[in-house]
Design a protein around this motif. Structure first.
Motif, short mmCIF file in Angstrom:
data_model
loop_
_atom_site.label_atom_id
_atom_site.label_comp_id
_atom_site.label_asym_id
_atom_site.label_seq_id
_atom_site.Cartn_x
_atom_site.Cartn_y
_atom_site.Cartn_z
N ILE A 22 0.83 -1.20 0.00
CA ILE A 22 0.00 0.00 0.00
C ILE A 22 0.86 1.25 0.00
O ILE A 22 0.55 2.24 -0.68
CB ILE A 22 -0.96 -0.01 1.20
N LEU A 23 1.97 1.24 0.72
CA LEU A 23 2.87 2.39 0.71
C LEU A 23 3.43 2.62 -0.70
O LEU A 23 3.56 3.77 -1.14
CB LEU A 23 4.00 2.21 1.71
N ARG A 24 3.77 1.55 -1.39
CA ARG A 24 4.25 1.71 -2.77
C ARG A 24 3.16 2.29 -3.66
O ARG A 24 3.43 3.12 -4.53
CB ARG A 24 4.75 0.36 -3.31
N CYS A 25 1.93 1.84 -3.46
CA CYS A 25 0.81 2.39 -4.22
C CYS A 25 0.64 3.88 -3.95
O CYS A 25 0.39 4.67 -4.87
CB CYS A 25 -0.49 1.65 -3.87
N ALA A 61 -2.97 2.37 -8.85
CA ALA A 61 -1.50 2.32 -8.89
C ALA A 61 -0.95 1.19 -9.76
O ALA A 61 0.09 1.35 -10.39
CB ALA A 61 -0.95 2.19 -7.47
N GLU A 62 -1.65 0.07 -9.79
CA GLU A 62 -1.11 -1.11 -10.46
C GLU A 62 -1.67 -1.34 -11.86
O GLU A 62 -1.07 -2.09 -12.64
CB GLU A 62 -1.35 -2.36 -9.61
N ARG A 78 -2.46 -4.81 -16.11
CA ARG A 78 -1.67 -4.64 -14.90
C ARG A 78 -0.25 -4.26 -15.30
O ARG A 78 0.46 -5.04 -15.92
CB ARG A 78 -1.67 -5.92 -14.07
N VAL A 79 0.15 -3.07 -14.92
CA VAL A 79 1.44 -2.55 -15.37
C VAL A 79 2.48 -2.53 -14.24
O VAL A 79 3.66 -2.25 -14.49
CB VAL A 79 1.29 -1.14 -15.97
N ARG A 80 2.05 -2.81 -13.01
CA ARG A 80 2.98 -2.86 -11.87
C ARG A 80 2.57 -3.99 -10.93
O ARG A 80 1.37 -4.30 -10.81
CB ARG A 80 2.99 -1.55 -11.09
N LEU A 81 3.55 -4.56 -10.27
CA LEU A 81 3.32 -5.55 -9.21
C LEU A 81 3.92 -4.96 -7.94
O LEU A 81 5.10 -5.16 -7.64
CB LEU A 81 3.99 -6.89 -9.56
N LEU A 82 3.11 -4.24 -7.19
CA LEU A 82 3.65 -3.46 -6.08
C LEU A 82 3.76 -4.24 -4.77
O LEU A 82 4.19 -3.68 -3.76
CB LEU A 82 2.84 -2.17 -5.90
N VAL A 142 6.60 -11.81 -11.62
CA VAL A 142 8.04 -11.58 -11.74
C VAL A 142 8.72 -12.37 -10.64
O VAL A 142 8.33 -12.28 -9.47
CB VAL A 142 8.41 -10.08 -11.61
N ARG A 143 9.74 -13.16 -11.02
CA ARG A 143 10.46 -13.95 -10.02
C ARG A 143 11.94 -14.02 -10.39
O ARG A 143 12.32 -13.88 -11.56
CB ARG A 143 9.90 -15.37 -9.95
N GLN A 144 12.75 -14.26 -9.37
CA GLN A 144 14.15 -14.54 -9.62
C GLN A 144 14.27 -15.94 -10.22
O GLN A 144 13.59 -16.88 -9.77
CB GLN A 144 14.96 -14.46 -8.33
N LEU A 145 15.12 -16.07 -11.21
CA LEU A 145 15.26 -17.36 -11.89
C LEU A 145 15.79 -18.44 -10.95
O LEU A 145 15.45 -19.62 -11.08
CB LEU A 145 16.18 -17.19 -13.10
N LYS A 146 16.61 -18.06 -9.99
CA LYS A 146 17.18 -19.03 -9.07
C LYS A 146 16.12 -19.68 -8.17
O LYS A 146 16.36 -20.76 -7.62
CB LYS A 146 18.27 -18.38 -8.20
#
Length: 205
Positions: A42-45, A75-76, A82-86, A133-137
């Motif tokens: 919510i703070l990012r939003c 915000a998202e 959906r243009v952001r994953l906050l 979105v994720r880290q490949l590892k």
């Protein structure tokens, strides 16, 4: 409770030097008084909706109190995309426009039309939505580099300028692999993938 580093960095980037300290204090107090409502997402939003303006920051805070779901929507999402994953930190994935440009020029094989090859043009992309979105590892034991990521996006492409009912159209999901360069905060395209079998037939073929 200290604010996450990505939130502090974003505030310093978006707001003036005089305003940024005030904003950081406001966000700390919000999270301290109501950590359940004013969680990191919510703070990012709030920061995104503020756009570097104190007045809009105050409005976004009130919007969160009235209905946090409306704030997330503002915000998202842009229209239905959906243009952001906050829920994720700022700075680990590029702007949706970067993903769009990485998609341009890629080739889709259309299985229901004799494996016709569709080279994606910028104007073809009518919808592009960030799903994950994720880290490949996290998903590959052979990868240890924390700066390698992949993004899963859903899309709608339409050929030509006419409406979908009279045009060839296709929908589906793509995966884009990229590298984050933390020293410069730049993103490097690595590869693009998709499954032709999972493409959806839309429009008129």
């Amino acid at each position: 409770m200290a604010l996450p580093e990505d939130i502090m960095t974003k505030v310093l980037q978006d707001f003036s030097e005089d305003d940024s300290l005030r904003v950081l204090q406001m966000l700390k107090e919000l999270q301290k008084k109501d950590p359940k409502l004013f969680n990191d997402r919510i703070l990012r939003c709030v920061i995104i909706c503020a756009g570097g303006h104190i007045e809009k920051l105050t409005e976004a805070i009130e919007d969160a109190r009235l209905d946090w779901r409306d704030l997330i929507g503002a915000a998202e999402y842009h229209w239905s995309n959906r243009v952001r994953l906050l829920e994720l930190s700022f700075g680990i994935y590029p702007d949706i426009e970067v993903f769009k440009n990485w998609f341009v020029g890629r080739q889709l094989v259309i299985p229901w039309h004799d494996n016709e090859k569709w080279k994606v043009e910028y104007s073809d992309i009518r919808g592009l939505s960030l799903e994950q979105v994720r880290q490949l590892k996290d998903v590959s034991q052979s990868v240890s580099d924390p700066n390698l990521y992949f993004a899963r996006l859903s899309f709608l492409c339409i050929q030509g300028s006419k409406e979908i009912s009279v045009s060839k159209a296709v929908e589906g999901e793509i995966i884009i692999y990229y590298r984050l360069h933390p020293n410069t905060n730049e993103f490097e395209f690595i590869k693009f993938s998709y499954s032709p079998k999972k493409l959806g037939k839309r429009g008129k073929w």
